[in-house]
Design a protein around this motif. Structure first.
Motif, PDB file in Angstrom:
ATOM      1  N   UNK A  24       0.838  -1.201   0.000  1.00 63.74           N
ATOM      2  CA  UNK A  24       0.000   0.000   0.000  1.00 63.74           C
ATOM      3  C   UNK A  24       0.873   1.252   0.000  1.00 63.74           C
ATOM      4  N   UNK A  25       1.897   1.264   0.852  1.00 60.79           N
ATOM      5  CA  UNK A  25       2.764   2.439   0.985  1.00 60.79           C
ATOM      6  C   UNK A  25       3.541   2.713  -0.302  1.00 60.79           C
ATOM      7  N   UNK A  26       4.132   1.649  -0.870  1.00 59.09           N
ATOM      8  CA  UNK A  26       5.075   1.873  -1.962  1.00 59.09           C
ATOM      9  C   UNK A  26       4.443   1.750  -3.342  1.00 59.09           C
ATOM     10  N   UNK A  27       3.318   1.041  -3.437  1.00 63.28           N
ATOM     11  CA  UNK A  27       2.753   0.811  -4.775  1.00 63.28           C
ATOM     12  C   UNK A  27       1.302   1.264  -4.903  1.00 63.28           C
ATOM     13  N   UNK A  28       0.722   1.795  -3.814  1.00 64.26           N
ATOM     14  CA  UNK A  28      -0.652   2.305  -3.850  1.00 64.26           C
ATOM     15  C   UNK A  28      -1.642   1.218  -4.251  1.00 64.26           C
ATOM     16  N   UNK A  29      -1.369  -0.011  -3.841  1.00 56.12           N
ATOM     17  CA  UNK A  29      -2.270  -1.118  -4.176  1.00 56.12           C
ATOM     18  C   UNK A  29      -2.715  -1.809  -2.895  1.00 56.12           C
ATOM     19  N   UNK A  30      -3.938  -2.296  -2.921  1.00 59.85           N
ATOM     20  CA  UNK A  30      -4.422  -3.056  -1.766  1.00 59.85           C
ATOM     21  C   UNK A  30      -4.283  -4.539  -2.088  1.00 59.85           C
ATOM     22  N   UNK A  31      -3.611  -5.262  -1.223  1.00 62.67           N
ATOM     23  CA  UNK A  31      -3.420  -6.698  -1.434  1.00 62.67           C
ATOM     24  C   UNK A  31      -4.727  -7.408  -1.120  1.00 62.67           C
ATOM     25  N   UNK A  32      -5.153  -8.286  -2.015  1.00 60.70           N
ATOM     26  CA  UNK A  32      -6.407  -9.004  -1.787  1.00 60.70           C
ATOM     27  C   UNK A  32      -6.211 -10.256  -0.961  1.00 60.70           C
ATOM     28  N   UNK A  33      -5.169 -11.022  -1.295  1.00 64.71           N
ATOM     29  CA  UNK A  33      -4.932 -12.294  -0.596  1.00 64.71           C
ATOM     30  C   UNK A  33      -3.444 -12.409  -0.281  1.00 64.71           C
ATOM     31  N   UNK A  34      -3.136 -12.808   0.946  1.00 66.24           N
ATOM     32  CA  UNK A  34      -1.736 -13.086   1.302  1.00 66.24           C
ATOM     33  C   UNK A  34      -1.645 -14.582   1.606  1.00 66.24           C
ATOM     34  N   UNK A  35      -0.743 -15.260   0.890  1.00 66.83           N
ATOM     35  CA  UNK A  35      -0.588 -16.706   1.061  1.00 66.83           C
ATOM     36  C   UNK A  35       0.808 -16.957   1.629  1.00 66.83           C
ATOM     37  N   UNK A  36       0.873 -17.627   2.770  1.00 63.86           N
ATOM     38  CA  UNK A  36       2.189 -17.935   3.364  1.00 63.86           C
ATOM     39  C   UNK A  36       2.452 -19.420   3.153  1.00 63.86           C
ATOM     40  N   UNK A  37       3.590 -19.735   2.512  1.00 62.85           N
ATOM     41  CA  UNK A  37       3.887 -21.139   2.175  1.00 62.85           C
ATOM     42  C   UNK A  37       5.277 -21.516   2.691  1.00 62.85           C
ATOM     43  N   UNK A  38       5.608 -22.797   2.558  1.00 67.44           N
ATOM     44  CA  UNK A  38       6.929 -23.285   2.973  1.00 67.44           C
ATOM     45  C   UNK A  38       7.993 -22.847   1.970  1.00 67.44           C
TER      46      UNK A  38
END
Length: 1590
Positions: free
Chosen positions: A1541-1555
């Motif tokens: 949001x700060x650097x690209x003015x975009x809202x992330x829709x989904x955050x996926x944390x993987x191995x």
């Protein structure tokens, strides 16, 4: 207890009453459910309740909680029932039935709205909690102070309860049939499932996929591998994607099934829920802050025209009554002590209680005087020597005394005053992890403290190491006469300075001589003591109180509270600071009072102890907080016979808390029957800077009760006082805190900006002017001026009088009758979008939402973080160990709804952390600033998190609208008018470069090899090394020629192949592969080099081989015996159909047979070989290379790198496609130089191999891939000394070229250069190449010509396809490096990909190339002519008279003319590659490059190993690999959301944390984002956590 239906509770037998009380406590703690409670209660009461016909006894329960007494029905509290644990569910500061009802009403409003929020997906292991004891650290918390942790009797009133039970909850569970959960990841879904597939298909069908293309290839690694190392890189085939067809058409046919993923997939369903949620009409957003045009313009938000505005006149400062002059008031506080100590020696001064609450020791005034005197004498005369005393008057001394030892503290405090040294009371550090420990260290350092006073017991209890030393504080013991001094430097872990520790126990103190008297002067402005305070940011400051202020404050308190000599007061507060110190230690001595100090530890075991002390000692005054009132109510049934009739003042020191009014009311209604007088309740407002700001005077019986204000929360958020009329849900009831202190003057100023006086109906910061406040922050002159020397100004800005005021840090107003009202603290102020909210109010709302099942002990922290030009509210709560995922998610969802309804503000992030893990203040409350710091650092370790950026970020720039109808001609004219040159560049002209006879003589590489075999038969062309660096195979010109001949004859004899047949070469990297390649050319066959399958991972790697074999229509496979066995093995059969392989021939044992004649192609335009490769977008593509192109390519590389037969180069690259294949197999034969071949996989067993080879053979030119460079940087970065010891020296290297088809990874190349410069690597040596599928080598640095240039470009402009150069260090700047020099014979032009018109050099566009070595087209099953023409033979739509044929590289870039001189003598034009066109993300009308977002994300947390982003239905999905422990997974969600949001003015829709290792990476080290997307949508990633941002 309310009466059961039959008769009074008293009629029940005692044991039944006790069991009922126990049951109440269990319910209030959440140990049993409401239903269980009712069942058990009914069972207990059944024998005593007369049965009414047909009515279940359980239904005849009392209407719980309908009296104003919030805890009237709560548990008993003798230790027997309290079970040694603290049992509450909610902080009593925020106790308010009115508010609870408001919250319930607000939630009920939403019952019709069936919300479908996708619940986060969590791997089981992430939340399966071990038994609570195992995972919950012991609770050292002791709820207190601003503590978020007081017990609250849980039940909401029965009526409300019913309404909520029936109300459809805000969130409905539905998703039927979408839980296709794999065993590893659990599915917990909320949301609508009906008709989901249909809507999904619609969304997919309408999704616009950017229709440029490069051919196809889906690649992945084993996503199942959960090992921490990334598995070997493998290129995988697409599943059912036609090779080489146009990406747009190819994908659209699959759209409705999400690229082959069945639509019922869980992930897609959740994304659909998320989309549906986001589509819901929101409140009309605030007017957007700024329009992001080419230059960003930030506008001030337009105020809401309907917002309430203050209408009153400007306030005038309010005066307190004059400070009376009492004739016998002492000239200094020390004089009062001397007077009472010498004339009233036997009078009690202070009584301490033991752990059970019984009085254990009483300090008399005589003892206090004599012991203080001894200590003063010791401090001044017995430390150090006569000439070098350790302490001088005016020095600062730390007082480190535990909360249960008021006696020793009081002696030390007065001893310091008598010795004229300045006491600084601080908390005892219990552990190294104590929140705020380092800040206390800063305070000690800034006050110049070198000496600490403590007790022997306390000193022994300080934290120890394993070997028994006191860690933070260790050194040797020293003895002076009888006094024991310990010098212990506090370790840096706490950041404390070196301290000497003086034990003040009586036995160590020296008696002062008869003639020694302390110097007691009249009180002046010299400092008396320093009280520490923690600021909002967490820094600790020392408020200095002068002797005159200390004395005046005691006088003002004595007058306001009407103290008289000999009165008894009970103090439950911390006696080291604030009101506990002012009343219980200072005013006490002034008036010869007797203080009973009730330590906090006693309150935990026996909450009623203070009430018992009041009763027993007939105390006149009690000093308490709301929590103490609450605890007494919880426990009052144990004591029927206590009387509070002696109390004339019950001073509620946090009466300034807006939520205190409920506690006071409830306590009064319960204890009025015990003699408590309504007029005795006296709330007061205090702050460390202004000390006592206001206090309600003890009332006269029968006088009218003090004021109440019912304020509109909406008005408060605009800083305006409005009586609440419209919506009772959002009202705040506050009580007054009495009048201004005697001798003081008060005004209200605006909280921000200059101290302008407020209007009478405006909320502002309370400022006080009197002799009784603090004088400065010790050692901080700047901050002091802004706080202690404030001159209020009027609306015109001119000062009002010349009296300085002190800012109190409290927000409030002066009401009718000059009553003071406080509505919050400056520290708890959250200013969001121009509106002010109070953190305490939001905590109260959170607690009113049935927090009992979810929140541990009511511990909730609220703070704001600054993200994207505004403050965002974050709520963090501790989760009960037994709370279920469903309950927690339900609670979180409802809290969001309640806060939105009542405060009209969105919550940015709501996190639940495991019980007992939030940082604590010394008295057990939540340390807000530390919590905020942990949140921002990513070390909070939440177990549940909900981010809502879509709802609360309303100030994003407007999406960009592309201007329609601007054609290529207009653009070109515009550029010409603006004086900009068309962006094009070219390498040297091949025609003018003289070359030896070789080129004219031989048009084919086969002829060159035959010529070399005759002319220089023994010249060594290739040298293959193994992992040890030993040559395992070599090839001279003659050996290679002969081996190729034999392979050709095998193809004729065994394979019965004809000229033009395709042959797959399946070999490990080596000379065998090269020989087979030339063997095919000798036989007239078309070679196709393919990476062999990985024996350990056939299921993942063999299908790619199979696909290339099928697509290339190979007639034969040439390979080794080992690989031949592998292709036909049982394991292979499990992955592919092994029965349908074409002829497989091994070349291990070749007959010594020669071909009668070698094949010579009729024209150079004939096909030489096919180059198959996997693109990053998951497309498998074969391109056709003609003999003419091969010849031109080798010649261009030879000229650029000055390759001759006397040269040696080292190659550490994969030899299967692109430039890697060219360098490995073709260039040596053409140019005659010697190639040292290093298979990259050998580096895995010997990291030194490549660098030691370069050093040993004194190589001047070496080629590698990014994977190899990264391996060396990460693996050898800290072993440079070992490299030196091995004698490795890279000073011979002239060029080290990274072969790649992407934007140069400048951070990696720079790290590599810096790391190895110590072993001689020149900073100018490292450079990169640029090639693409249509032309494998466009740029290559080479030996002559200027060094690669770098530029900083503005990222915001790049998103608009503009190129704006900025200075290094400019915000939002991106460093780009030139991709090497353009090869001879190559021309490039930058073109607008939509209009196909040329662009100016300030624009970003697609790189088109024209060169003799461009490939001749795609090799596809269907010859797709349109794609062929579009990619390989396309013309500019305008402005090119010559009608040049160009090939489209599919990469975006720009050309810049530099100040450097090229080899031709002209100014050098540099080509900068920005990224692949079909990987760009079109979001909000702007063009984003995934690598930029990924770079930002990777920087945010040390545990992010790798990151990839892609979009799905306009949602941005960020996948991060977690290399830390799984409990860090949820820390990443807010950090990732913030940075994007700060650097690209975009809202992330989904955050996926993987191995680690899940993000697929191909052999060139490039991320396969499309393949990752497909795996995510098919639910194949086994993620640790998936967060759906709201």
């Amino acid at each position: 207890m309310a009466e059961p239906a039959g008769g009074g509770a008293c009629s029940l037998p005692r044991e039944i009453r006790e069991q009922l009380a126990e049951l109440e406590l269990e319910l209030s703690e959440g140990d049993i459910t409401q239903k269980g409670y009712e069942k058990k209660r009914a069972k207990l009461l059944a024998p005593y309740i007369p049965q009414t016909h047909g009515v279940d006894p359980a239904l005849q329960k009392e209407p719980r909680n309908q009296t104003p007494a919030p805890a009237a029905t709560s548990a008993p509290s003798s230790s027997k029932y309290h079970r040694a644990r603290s049992g509450g569910a909610r902080d009593e500061r925020y106790r308010s039935d009115i508010h609870t009802e408001a919250v319930q009403a607000a939630l009920a409003k939403h019952k019709e709205q069936k919300m479908a929020l996708p619940m986060p997906t969590k791997r089981r292991s992430t939340f399966v909690q071990s038994p609570a004891d195992a995972c919950t650290p012991p609770d050292t918390s002791s709820a207190s102070e601003d503590e978020g942790s007081l017990r609250r009797q849980a039940a909401l009133s029965a009526a409300l309860h019913q309404s909520l039970q029936n109300a459809e909850s805000w969130i409905n569970r539905s998703v039927q049939g979408s839980s296709t959960s794999s065993s590893a990841s659990s599915t917990l879904s909320h949301g609508e499932g009906k008709g989901t597939s249909g809507t999904l298909a619609d969304v997919f069908a309408s999704t616009r996929i950017e229709n440029f293309s490069v051919p196809p290839d889906v690649t992945a690694t084993t996503s199942s591998s959960s090992s921490s190392a990334r598995p070997a890189t493998i290129d995988l085939p697409p599943s059912g994607i036609v090779k080489g067809t146009h990406k747009g058409s190819n994908r659209s046919s699959l759209m409705d099934t999400a690229d082959g993923v069945p639509v019922s997939s869980r992930v897609s369903t959740k994304i659909q829920q998320l989309l549906n949620t986001l589509k819901r009409p929101k409140r009309p957003p605030l007017k957007e802050f700024f329009v992001d045009d080419f230059e960003e313009i930030v506008e001030v938000p337009q105020p809401d025209p309907n917002q309430p505005k203050p209408e009153g006149r400007q306030m005038t400062p309010v005066k307190g009554e004059p400070l009376g002059v009492v004739c016998n008031w002492p000239p200094a506080l020390e004089a009062a002590l001397k007077r009472w100590g010498t004339t009233q020696a036997k009078c009690p001064c202070l009584t301490a209680l033991d752990v059970t609450g019984k009085p254990v020791y009483t300090l008399t005034y005589g003892k206090l005087w004599s012991r203080s005197l001894k200590l003063a004498y010791t401090l001044l005369n017995k430390l150090g020597t006569k000439n070098e005393p350790v302490l001088k008057p005016g020095d600062r001394v730390a007082l480190v005394y535990p909360n249960n030892d008021p006696v020793m503290f009081m002696v030390a405090f007065y001893g310091c005053l008598l010795a004229e040294v300045i006491p600084v009371p601080i908390e005892v550090p219990l552990t190294r992890k104590d929140a705020g420990g380092q800040q206390i260290g800063f305070l000690l350092g800034s006050c110049g403290i070198t000496l600490a006073l403590t007790t022997e017991v306390c000193l022994k209890g300080l934290p120890k190491t394993q070997n028994g030393e006191i860690v933070q504080f260790k050194d040797e013991y020293r003895f002076f006469q009888q006094i024991q001094v310990l010098r212990l430097p506090l370790i840096s872990a706490l950041g404390w300075p070196r301290l000497k520790w003086v034990v003040t126990d009586s036995k160590y103190l020296s008696k002062s001589p008869k003639d020694w008297q302390p110097n007691i002067s009249t009180a002046g402005t010299e400092p008396a003591y320093i009280e520490y305070k923690t600021s909002k940011e967490g820094s600790v400051m020392g408020v200095t109180v002068s002797r005159i202020a200390m004395l005046s404050h005691c006088q003002a308190l004595s007058q306001a509270c009407n103290y008289s000599e000999g009165e008894t007061i009970v103090n439950v507060l911390d006696f080291k600071k604030d009101a506990g110190l002012w009343h219980g230690m200072l005013t006490n001595v002034m008036n010869k009072l007797h203080t009973l100090s009730v330590p906090y530890s006693v309150m935990k075991t026996c909450p009623l102890s203070w009430v018992q002390r009041v009763h027993t000692h007939k105390a006149k005054v009690a000093l308490v907080k709301c929590r103490d009132l609450h605890w007494a109510m919880m426990a009052h049934r144990d004591q029927r016979d206590v009387s509070l009739s002696s109390l004339r003042m019950l001073i509620v020191t946090d009466g300034a808390n807006p939520w205190s009014v409920s506690s006071c009311d409830a306590f009064l209604s319960l204890f009025q029957s015990h003699g408590l007088k309504p007029e005795a309740i006296c709330p007061c407002a205090t702050s460390p800077e202004a000390m006592t700001v206001a206090i309600r005077r003890p009332g006269v019986p029968g006088a009218p009760l003090p004021g109440r204000a019912i304020l509109s929360m909406n008005g408060l958020s605009y800083g305006v006082i409005r009586v609440n009329t419209e919506d009772k849900n959002s009202a705040l009831t506050v009580q007054d805190v009495g009048h201004v202190m005697p001798g003081g003057m008060m005004c209200i100023v605006k909280p921000d900006g200059s101290p302008q006086l407020c209007k009478t109906d405006e909320i502002g910061e309370i400022c006080v002017s009197s002799k009784t406040g603090g004088m400065m922050y010790y050692g901080l002159a700047g901050v002091t001026k802004n706080t202690f020397e404030v001159i209020p100004v009027n609306s015109a800005g001119s000062p009002v009088g010349d009296l300085p005021f002190v800012r109190s840090g409290l927000l409030g107003f002066v009401g009718p009758g000059s009553l003071v009202f406080v509505v919050g603290k400056m520290d708890g102020l959250l200013t969001v979008s121009g509106r002010r909210h109070n953190a305490d109010d939001i905590v109260a709302t959170g607690l009113a939402v049935e927090s009992i099942k979810t929140v541990y002990r009511g511990r909730i922290a609220v703070f704001s973080v600054s993200v994207f030009y505004d403050e965002r509210i974050v709520v963090v709560a501790e989760q009960r160990p037994d709370a279920s995922e469903e309950d927690s998610f339900q609670w979180m969802s409802r809290v969001l709804q309640a806060i939105d309804s009542i405060h009209q503000v969105g919550v940015y992030c709501l996190a639940l952390v495991p019980a007992n893990t939030l940082p604590k203040t010394p008295l057990g409350g939540i340390h807000i600033s530390q919590t905020k710091q942990h949140f921002l650092e990513g070390s909070l370790h939440p177990c549940n998190i909900l981010m809502c950026p879509h709802t609360c970020v309303t100030n994003l720039p407007k999406p960009r609208q592309k201007q329609p109808g601007v054609g290529p001609a207009s653009v070109m004219v515009g550029n010409l008018v603006a004086g900009k040159r068309i962006a094009q560049a070219a390498g040297r002209d091949l025609g003018q470069i003289e070359d030896n006879d070789l080129v004219r003589k031989h048009q084919f590489l086969t002829e060159v090899l035959q010529w070399r075999a005759q002319a220089t038969p023994d010249h060594m062309l290739f040298l293959l090394l193994n992992a040890k660096g030993t040559p395992v195979c070599t090839a001279t010109c003659l050996q290679l020629h002969k081996r190729a001949e034999r392979i050709a004859s095998v193809l004729y004899d065994k394979g019965h192949l004809n000229a033009g047949d395709n042959v797959v070469l399946l070999y490990p990297p080596g000379i065998e592969l090269i020989a087979a390649f030339y063997g095919c050319l000798y036989a007239g066959c078309i070679p196709v080099t393919v990476r062999p399958p990985h024996a350990q991972n056939l299921t993942a790697t063999l299908p790619t081989v199979r696909m290339i074999v099928d697509v290339s229509k190979a007639a034969c496979i040439l390979t080794t015996q080992t690989l031949m066995r592998l292709l036909k093995s049982r394991e292979a059969a499990a992955a592919v159909d092994v029965k349908t392989w074409p002829t497989i021939t091994d070349t291990d044992d070749l007959p010594r047979k020669r071909l009668p004649q070698l094949y010579k192609p009729p024209t150079p335009e004939m096909l030489a070989y096919l180059d198959f490769s996997v693109s990053t977008t998951g497309m498998l593509t074969g391109v056709k290379m003609s003999h003419a192109a091969v010849n031109a390519l080798c010649r261009a590389i030879k000229l650029q790198c000055e390759l001759y037969s006397s040269r040696q180069i080292a190659i550490c690259l994969d030899p299967y496609c692109g430039l890697g294949f060219t360098l490995w197999c073709l260039c040596s034969v053409y140019s005659g130089h010697q190639s040292i071949l290093i298979p990259p996989m050998e580096l895995e067993s010997n990291l030194f191999l490549w660098l030691s080879t370069v050093s040993q053979y004194k190589i001047r030119d070496t080629f590698c891939s990014y994977s190899v460079m990264e391996l060396c940087t990460k693996g050898l970065g800290n072993q440079v000394e070992m490299l030196k010891a091995r004698g490795i020296n890279l000073s011979c290297v002239r060029t080290c070229v990274v072969v790649a088809e992407e934007r140069p990874r400048i951070s990696l190349t720079q790290s590599f250069s810096k790391l190895f410069k110590d072993i001689g690597l020149s900073s100018r040596a490292v450079s990169t190449t640029f090639g693409s599928r249509v032309n494998v080598a466009i740029c290559l640095q080479g030996t002559s010509g200027p060094d690669p240039t770098t530029v900083y470009v503005d990222l915001k402009s790049l998103r608009h396809d503009r190129v704006r150069l900025v200075e290094r260090g400019a915000p939002q700047s991106l460093l780009l490096s030139e991709s090497g020099k353009i090869l001879p014979g190559v021309k490039v032009i930058i073109v607008n990909p939509e209009t196909k018109g040329p662009v100016g050099d300030s624009h970003l566009g697609e790189i088109w190339v024209n060169s003799p070595h461009t490939a001749s087209g795609y090799y596809t099953i269907y010859d797709n002519e349109s794609l062929q023409a579009d990619h390989f033979n396309t013309r500019l739509s305008f402005g090119d008279a010559a009608q040049t044929l160009w090939a489209r590289t599919g990469y975006l870039g720009f050309v810049r003319r530099t100040e450097l001189t090229a080899a031709s003598g002209d100014r050098h034009d540099a080509l900068y590659v920005v990224g692949a066109l079909d990987e760009t993300l079109e979001l909000r009308g702007l063009r984003y490059h995934p690598i930029d977002i990924e770079t930002s994300v990777s920087r945010t947390h040390r545990s992010i190993a790798e990151c990839a982003v892609f979009t799905w239905t306009n949602l941005l999905v960020v996948v991060v690999e977690l290399c830390g422990c799984e409990q860090e997974a949820l820390d990443l969600v807010p950090l990732v959301t913030n940075v994007v949001l700060e650097e690209h003015y975009l809202i992330v829709g989904v955050v996926v944390v993987v191995d680690p290792g899940v993000i697929p990476i191909n052999s060139r080290g490039e991320k396969q984002r499309m393949h990752l997307r497909d795996s995510f949508l098919a639910d194949q990633l086994d993620p640790i956590y998936v967060a759906y941002n709201m």
